[in-house]
Design a protein around this motif. Structure first.
Motif, PDB file in Angstrom:
ATOM      1  N   PHE A  64       0.849  -1.185   0.000  1.00 54.22           N
ATOM      2  CA  PHE A  64       0.000   0.000   0.000  1.00 54.22           C
ATOM      3  C   PHE A  64       0.888   1.239   0.000  1.00 54.22           C
ATOM      4  O   PHE A  64       1.776   1.364   0.840  1.00 54.22           O
ATOM      5  CB  PHE A  64      -0.890   0.029   1.244  1.00 54.22           C
TER       6      PHE A  64
ATOM      7  N   GLN B 104       0.485   5.125   0.546  1.00 51.97           N
ATOM      8  CA  GLN B 104      -0.561   5.954   1.114  1.00 51.97           C
ATOM      9  C   GLN B 104      -0.043   7.338   1.490  1.00 51.97           C
ATOM     10  O   GLN B 104       1.000   7.482   2.111  1.00 51.97           O
ATOM     11  CB  GLN B 104      -1.130   5.273   2.352  1.00 51.97           C
TER      12      GLN B 104
ATOM     13  N   GLN C  73      -4.621   6.445  -1.644  1.00 52.48           N
ATOM     14  CA  GLN C  73      -3.998   5.155  -1.366  1.00 52.48           C
ATOM     15  C   GLN C  73      -3.985   4.356  -2.667  1.00 52.48           C
ATOM     16  O   GLN C  73      -4.978   4.319  -3.383  1.00 52.48           O
ATOM     17  CB  GLN C  73      -4.755   4.383  -0.301  1.00 52.48           C
TER      18      GLN C  73
END
Length: 100
Positions: free
Chosen positions: A89, A91, A96
């Motif tokens: 991920f 972010q 995101q």
């Protein structure tokens, strides 16, 4: 269009995954925005998959290389190269993104 361009968009560590081994791959991330961006990186399986650095700052149009490390303590349950389907991920405060 994604905020960050990730290449490759999927990472395959190969079909010969063995226990007690560490596998490494590199991905590149490019900031496609017209302004700087700061983002953090985390994985869906932090005990098995890590990414370095854990935080990154890119100016508009700038590219960075990130290292993925797969630490296999047990072989996958299935005899398939797709047995691990972990996600990275990326972010920031505003978005995101995911890399498989």
């Amino acid at each position: 269009m994604p905020m960050l361009l990730v290449s490759p968009d999927r990472v395959d560590f190969g079909s010969d995954i063995a226990a007690e081994r560490v596998y490494k791959e590199t991905i590149t991330v490019t900031n496609t925005l017209s302004s700087p961006v700061v983002f953090s990186l985390r994985t869906s399986a932090p005990g098995r998959l890590s990414v370095t650095p854990a935080e990154c700052s890119l100016e508009a149009g700038e590219t960075a290389s990130l290292q993925l490390k797969l630490n296999v303590t047990h072989p996958p349950a299935q005899k398939s190269p797709r047995s691990y389907r972990d996600i990275v991920f990326l972010q920031s405060t505003y978005f995101q993104q995911k890399v498989r």
